[in-house]
Design a protein around this motif. Structure first.
Motif, PDB file in Angstrom:
ATOM      1  N   PRO A 239      50.581  84.574  34.370  1.00 44.60           N
ATOM      2  CA  PRO A 239      50.963  84.107  33.034  1.00 44.60           C
ATOM      3  C   PRO A 239      50.605  82.649  32.811  1.00 44.60           C
ATOM      4  CG  PRO A 239      52.859  84.067  34.481  1.00 44.60           C
ATOM      5  CD  PRO A 239      51.727  84.667  35.291  1.00 44.60           C
ATOM      6  N   ALA A 240      50.620  82.237  31.571  1.00 43.67           N
ATOM      7  CA  ALA A 240      50.592  80.811  31.249  1.00 43.67           C
ATOM      8  C   ALA A 240      51.997  80.282  31.500  1.00 43.67           C
ATOM      9  CB  ALA A 240      50.186  80.598  29.801  1.00 43.67           C
ATOM     10  N   SER A 241      52.089  79.189  32.225  1.00 42.59           N
ATOM     11  CA  SER A 241      53.411  78.684  32.602  1.00 42.59           C
ATOM     12  C   SER A 241      53.763  77.368  31.925  1.00 42.59           C
ATOM     13  CB  SER A 241      53.484  78.509  34.123  1.00 42.59           C
ATOM     14  OG  SER A 241      52.528  77.564  34.570  1.00 42.59           O
ATOM     15  N   VAL A 242      52.766  76.573  31.559  1.00 43.37           N
ATOM     16  CA  VAL A 242      53.027  75.211  31.059  1.00 43.37           C
ATOM     17  C   VAL A 242      53.436  75.262  29.588  1.00 43.37           C
ATOM     18  CG1 VAL A 242      52.025  72.947  30.617  1.00 43.37           C
ATOM     19  CG2 VAL A 242      51.483  74.163  32.731  1.00 43.37           C
ATOM     20  N   VAL A 243      54.623  74.735  29.296  1.00 42.11           N
ATOM     21  CA  VAL A 243      55.122  74.704  27.923  1.00 42.11           C
ATOM     22  C   VAL A 243      55.217  73.285  27.391  1.00 42.11           C
ATOM     23  CG1 VAL A 243      56.363  76.884  28.123  1.00 42.11           C
ATOM     24  CG2 VAL A 243      57.520  74.752  28.741  1.00 42.11           C
ATOM     25  N   TYR A 244      54.948  72.293  28.263  1.00 42.14           N
ATOM     26  CA  TYR A 244      54.951  70.903  27.801  1.00 42.14           C
ATOM     27  C   TYR A 244      54.054  70.076  28.699  1.00 42.14           C
ATOM     28  CZ  TYR A 244      56.456  66.102  26.882  1.00 42.14           C
ATOM     29  OH  TYR A 244      56.472  64.765  26.564  1.00 42.14           O
ATOM     30  N   THR A 245      53.277  69.207  28.080  1.00 42.50           N
ATOM     31  CA  THR A 245      52.544  68.176  28.805  1.00 42.50           C
ATOM     32  C   THR A 245      52.494  66.933  27.932  1.00 42.50           C
ATOM     33  OG1 THR A 245      50.439  67.545  29.833  1.00 42.50           O
ATOM     34  CG2 THR A 245      50.326  69.037  27.937  1.00 42.50           C
ATOM     35  N   ASN A 246      52.584  65.788  28.567  1.00 43.89           N
ATOM     36  CA  ASN A 246      52.509  64.519  27.844  1.00 43.89           C
ATOM     37  C   ASN A 246      51.128  63.886  27.951  1.00 43.89           C
ATOM     38  OD1 ASN A 246      52.668  63.893  30.562  1.00 43.89           O
ATOM     39  ND2 ASN A 246      53.863  62.030  30.245  1.00 43.89           N
ATOM     40  N   ALA A 247      50.134  64.666  28.389  1.00 46.26           N
ATOM     41  CA  ALA A 247      48.805  64.106  28.638  1.00 46.26           C
ATOM     42  C   ALA A 247      48.216  63.460  27.392  1.00 46.26           C
ATOM     43  CB  ALA A 247      47.876  65.196  29.171  1.00 46.26           C
ATOM     44  N   THR A 248      48.349  64.112  26.236  1.00 42.09           N
ATOM     45  CA  THR A 248      47.771  63.532  25.016  1.00 42.09           C
ATOM     46  C   THR A 248      48.513  62.255  24.617  1.00 42.09           C
ATOM     47  OG1 THR A 248      49.164  65.001  23.686  1.00 42.09           O
ATOM     48  CG2 THR A 248      46.934  65.744  24.164  1.00 42.09           C
ATOM     49  N   LEU A 249      49.790  62.164  24.935  1.00 42.60           N
ATOM     50  CA  LEU A 249      50.545  60.945  24.624  1.00 42.60           C
ATOM     51  C   LEU A 249      50.052  59.758  25.449  1.00 42.60           C
ATOM     52  CD1 LEU A 249      54.155  62.443  24.467  1.00 42.60           C
ATOM     53  CD2 LEU A 249      52.633  61.888  22.551  1.00 42.60           C
ATOM     54  N   LEU A 250      49.404  60.054  26.575  1.00 44.65           N
ATOM     55  CA  LEU A 250      48.834  58.991  27.411  1.00 44.65           C
ATOM     56  C   LEU A 250      47.350  58.775  27.113  1.00 44.65           C
ATOM     57  CD1 LEU A 250      50.441  59.847  30.886  1.00 44.65           C
ATOM     58  CD2 LEU A 250      51.273  58.272  29.129  1.00 44.65           C
ATOM     59  N   GLY A 251      46.843  59.445  26.076  1.00 53.38           N
ATOM     60  CA  GLY A 251      45.434  59.299  25.721  1.00 53.38           C
ATOM     61  C   GLY A 251      44.495  60.166  26.532  1.00 53.38           C
ATOM     62  N   LEU A 252      45.033  61.169  27.231  1.00 54.71           N
ATOM     63  CA  LEU A 252      44.210  62.034  28.083  1.00 54.71           C
ATOM     64  C   LEU A 252      43.881  63.332  27.359  1.00 54.71           C
ATOM     65  CD1 LEU A 252      46.238  61.514  31.391  1.00 54.71           C
ATOM     66  CD2 LEU A 252      44.123  60.353  30.704  1.00 54.71           C
ATOM     67  N   ASP A 253      43.310  63.213  26.148  1.00 59.36           N
ATOM     68  CA  ASP A 253      43.064  64.390  25.315  1.00 59.36           C
ATOM     69  C   ASP A 253      42.087  65.361  25.963  1.00 59.36           C
ATOM     70  OD1 ASP A 253      43.874  62.016  23.720  1.00 59.36           O
ATOM     71  OD2 ASP A 253      43.890  63.440  22.073  1.00 59.36           O
ATOM     72  N   ALA A 254      40.974  64.840  26.476  1.00 57.28           N
ATOM     73  CA  ALA A 254      39.976  65.728  27.083  1.00 57.28           C
ATOM     74  C   ALA A 254      40.555  66.437  28.299  1.00 57.28           C
ATOM     75  CB  ALA A 254      38.729  64.933  27.465  1.00 57.28           C
ATOM     76  N   PHE A 255      41.355  65.734  29.079  1.00 56.65           N
ATOM     77  CA  PHE A 255      41.997  66.335  30.245  1.00 56.65           C
ATOM     78  C   PHE A 255      42.939  67.451  29.819  1.00 56.65           C
ATOM     79  CE2 PHE A 255      45.859  66.255  32.943  1.00 56.65           C
ATOM     80  CZ  PHE A 255      45.300  66.743  34.118  1.00 56.65           C
ATOM     81  N   ALA A 256      43.739  67.201  28.780  1.00 56.50           N
ATOM     82  CA  ALA A 256      44.692  68.209  28.308  1.00 56.50           C
ATOM     83  C   ALA A 256      43.971  69.474  27.873  1.00 56.50           C
ATOM     84  CB  ALA A 256      45.528  67.647  27.160  1.00 56.50           C
ATOM     85  N   ARG A 257      42.848  69.302  27.196  1.00 56.86           N
ATOM     86  CA  ARG A 257      42.120  70.486  26.722  1.00 56.86           C
ATOM     87  C   ARG A 257      41.484  71.236  27.888  1.00 56.86           C
ATOM     88  NH1 ARG A 257      42.018  71.443  21.682  1.00 56.86           N
ATOM     89  NH2 ARG A 257      42.515  69.850  20.133  1.00 56.86           N
ATOM     90  N   SER A 258      40.945  70.519  28.844  1.00 58.37           N
ATOM     91  CA  SER A 258      40.330  71.206  29.977  1.00 58.37           C
ATOM     92  C   SER A 258      41.385  71.967  30.783  1.00 58.37           C
ATOM     93  CB  SER A 258      39.602  70.205  30.879  1.00 58.37           C
ATOM     94  OG  SER A 258      40.510  69.329  31.529  1.00 58.37           O
ATOM     95  N   MET A 259      42.583  71.417  30.906  1.00 57.78           N
ATOM     96  CA  MET A 259      43.653  72.112  31.613  1.00 57.78           C
ATOM     97  C   MET A 259      44.089  73.353  30.850  1.00 57.78           C
ATOM     98  SD  MET A 259      44.374  70.465  34.477  1.00 57.78           S
ATOM     99  CE  MET A 259      46.095  70.580  34.970  1.00 57.78           C
ATOM    100  N   SER A 260      44.175  73.257  29.532  1.00 55.29           N
ATOM    101  CA  SER A 260      44.573  74.406  28.718  1.00 55.29           C
ATOM    102  C   SER A 260      43.547  75.521  28.786  1.00 55.29           C
ATOM    103  CB  SER A 260      44.773  73.975  27.262  1.00 55.29           C
ATOM    104  OG  SER A 260      45.790  72.998  27.166  1.00 55.29           O
ATOM    105  N   GLN A 261      42.302  75.148  28.868  1.00 55.45           N
ATOM    106  CA  GLN A 261      41.241  76.141  28.945  1.00 55.45           C
ATOM    107  C   GLN A 261      41.179  76.783  30.334  1.00 55.45           C
ATOM    108  OE1 GLN A 261      37.411  74.545  28.064  1.00 55.45           O
ATOM    109  NE2 GLN A 261      36.319  76.475  28.365  1.00 55.45           N
ATOM    110  N   GLY A 262      41.582  76.031  31.362  1.00 57.45           N
ATOM    111  CA  GLY A 262      41.429  76.529  32.721  1.00 57.45           C
ATOM    112  C   GLY A 262      42.747  76.826  33.403  1.00 57.45           C
ATOM    113  N   ILE A 263      43.342  75.828  34.041  1.00 58.13           N
ATOM    114  CA  ILE A 263      44.504  76.032  34.902  1.00 58.13           C
ATOM    115  C   ILE A 263      45.703  76.591  34.139  1.00 58.13           C
ATOM    116  CG2 ILE A 263      46.198  74.824  36.331  1.00 58.13           C
ATOM    117  CD1 ILE A 263      43.930  72.916  37.139  1.00 58.13           C
ATOM    118  N   TYR A 264      45.955  76.099  32.928  1.00 55.33           N
ATOM    119  CA  TYR A 264      47.149  76.519  32.204  1.00 55.33           C
ATOM    120  C   TYR A 264      47.070  77.959  31.697  1.00 55.33           C
ATOM    121  CZ  TYR A 264      48.463  71.529  31.704  1.00 55.33           C
ATOM    122  OH  TYR A 264      48.815  70.216  31.918  1.00 55.33           O
ATOM    123  N   ALA A 265      45.881  78.457  31.408  1.00 60.22           N
ATOM    124  CA  ALA A 265      45.724  79.713  30.677  1.00 60.22           C
ATOM    125  C   ALA A 265      46.163  80.925  31.493  1.00 60.22           C
ATOM    126  CB  ALA A 265      44.272  79.877  30.241  1.00 60.22           C
ATOM    127  N   ALA A 266      46.669  81.934  30.789  1.00 58.37           N
ATOM    128  CA  ALA A 266      46.968  83.225  31.419  1.00 58.37           C
ATOM    129  C   ALA A 266      45.664  83.948  31.712  1.00 58.37           C
ATOM    130  CB  ALA A 266      47.834  84.064  30.489  1.00 58.37           C
TER     131      ALA A 266
END
Length: 494
Positions: free
Chosen positions: A32-59
């Motif tokens: 399953p997808a497990s991550v329901v919150y990340t503060n990465a974009t709040l730290l300016g890590l937008d590209a990182f947040a998207r890559s994680m959502s596409q890969g590690i976070y996804a079901a």
């Protein structure tokens, strides 16, 4: 292997073993997808947040290979020097070689040339020792399971080949003490160990091995189940409904403002634990009874193997360090996760991932507040919302895939606003581009996923706006810099 002759490329143990038996068959699993919150974009890590959502976070639906037990060729050698390299007449065992090793033939020659005596072992043995043994997370999650699975299948049959360096405890409690505790917890005591000395080579008449416990999808779920169910040590009771794993003497990846975070956690009912100071069976008890867990991404979280189904976990890590190891354990336990990132205080020495980092208390409070909500609020209609990204909680079926490469099916769906077909893509042109997609059949919520690439010029155009409109209704607005994987919810159907 003849002296001076370069060895052929290493082989996987799976391809070297003889007379194999299947301990656990291959299986398909839905992670399953497990991550329901990340503060990465709040730290300016937008590209990182998207890559994680596409890969590690996804079901995703994944396939785990069978776990096999078999015999290595008679007379195989284990080279000295604490290398744990296994050599047969025609190859080296790839599973025993650190993937970061650069010049395998040269190192093999150096190891084989060490002026050591060779000890012959005639009794049936099971290979346990491997690179990474000095890291607690790798020992418990990847190396120890070899012995546990072998003992489950053949109780009392094998001596277990381990390193002397990590199994000879000192006068005070140390790492070797903890290693022996893990083995004893499964009924394997010191008289069953063959301790490898670093100053000699070993030749085996009957050396057995087990194929890999981990894959890119994480730990084999059958191996995890056996670890949970095969404990022989007396059952202990934990008392931490809320457990925080925090080392006060962490040499790497420490929280710079840990005292502030500890105060916050204590106020919210967490018990602060340093696992290094606890016997292994007590660590298991704490994880087994914990409904919410906080910890820095690292070896202290390996106890997640024993945590309850659907537990809540807050992980903390420096910056954009992407390591899926513990994310996969949370997925395997059907858990819920908040992935907190902190501003790294890297000074240029060592690795950025090992530097101390500053964790925002407000972000930590937000993560804890969210994980206290019921499952229906964490994933309404089975959909997790991370900023403007939507993830299905469980792997769903693909109802339509549009391929824009030459030979794909995109031409059947695109209408106006598109350029000519190129080998791997089609460019959109003009102020808008339209597509026709048939409405999915069946009630439920559907997610539209798009892989897009925007042309940018860093000095002039850093990103391009993209608005998605479905049947006249705006469904999402994005700013695309380079490649991006974007998602949006389709209107409800049925």
């Amino acid at each position: 292997m003849m002296p001076g002759r370069a060895p052929p490329p290493p082989k996987l143990l799976r391809d070297m073993l003889r007379n194999t038996e299947t301990l656990h068959p291959g299986r398909q699993s839905g992670l399953p997808a497990s991550v329901v919150y990340t503060n990465a974009t709040l730290l300016g890590l937008d590209a990182f947040a998207r890559s994680m959502s596409q890969g590690i976070y996804a079901a995703r639906n994944v396939t785990f290979e069978p776990i096999l037990l078999g015999a290595l060729p008679q007379g195989c050698r284990l080279l000295g020097g604490d290398s744990f390299w296994v050599e047969t007449d025609d190859s080296l065992a790839a599973d025993q070689i650190n993937p970061l090793t650069a010049d395998i033939p040269a190192i093999r020659d150096q190891l084989a040339a060490l002026p050591f005596d060779e000890e012959r072992i005639g009794s049936p043995c099971l290979l346990v020792a491997r690179y990474g043994e000095i890291t607690w997370g790798h020992w418990v999650g990847e190396i120890l399971p070899r012995a546990i699975l072998a003992e489950e299948a053949w109780p009392g049959r094998f001596r277990y080949v381990v390193s002397e360096a990590i199994t000879r405890p000192g006068e005070n409690r140390d790492y070797a003490t903890a290693i022996l505790e893990t083995l004893a917890a499964y009924g394997i005591h010191e008289d069953r160990l063959l301790r490898l000395r670093p100053d000699r080579h070993y030749r085996f008449d009957h050396l057995h091995a087990i194929t890999g416990i981990w894959s890119p999808h994480g730990m084999n779920p059958d191996a995890m189940r056996v670890m949970r169910e095969s404990l022989k040590a007396p059952e202990q009771r934990g008392s931490a409904g809320r457990l925080a794993i925090l080392r006060r003497d962490a040499a790497t990846r420490g929280i710079f403002n840990q005292s502030e975070i500890e105060s916050l956690l204590t106020a919210r009912g967490f018990i602060i634990v340093d696992p290094v100071r606890l016997p292994f069976i007590d660590q298991i008890a704490l994880f087994r009874d914990a409904e919410m867990i906080f910890g820095v991404l690292g070896s202290g979280l390996i106890g997640l193997i024993y945590a309850p189904e659907a537990m809540r976990v807050v992980t903390a890590a420096p910056g954009d360090w992407a390591d899926p190891y513990f994310h996969m354990l949370i997925k395997a336990r059907n858990g819920w996760q908040a992935d907190l990132r902190g501003s790294t205080l890297w000074t240029g020495s060592g690795l950025p991932r090992d530097a101390p980092f500053l964790l925002d208390p407000n972000h930590t409070e937000t993560a804890l507040d969210l994980l206290e909500k019921p499952e229906a609020e964490l994933a309404p209609d089975g959909i997790i919302a991370l900023d403007d990204i939507y993830l299905s909680r469980h792997p769903g079926r693909t109802v339509l895939s549009v391929d824009f490469a030459a030979g794909g099916n995109a031409q059947s769906h695109i209408r106006d606003g598109w350029s000519v077909q190129e080998d791997n893509h089609v460019w959109s042109i003009g102020p808008h581009s339209t597509m026709h997609l048939s409405a999915p059949h069946g009630a439920g919520r559907y997610v539209l996923e798009l892989d897009v690439l925007a042309l940018t010029m860093p000095e002039f155009v850093v990103a391009r706006p993209l608005t998605i409109i479905i049947n006249g209704t705006p469904a999402g607005a994005f700013s695309i810099a380079g490649f991006a994987h974007i998602t949006c919810l389709l209107p409800p159907t049925g």
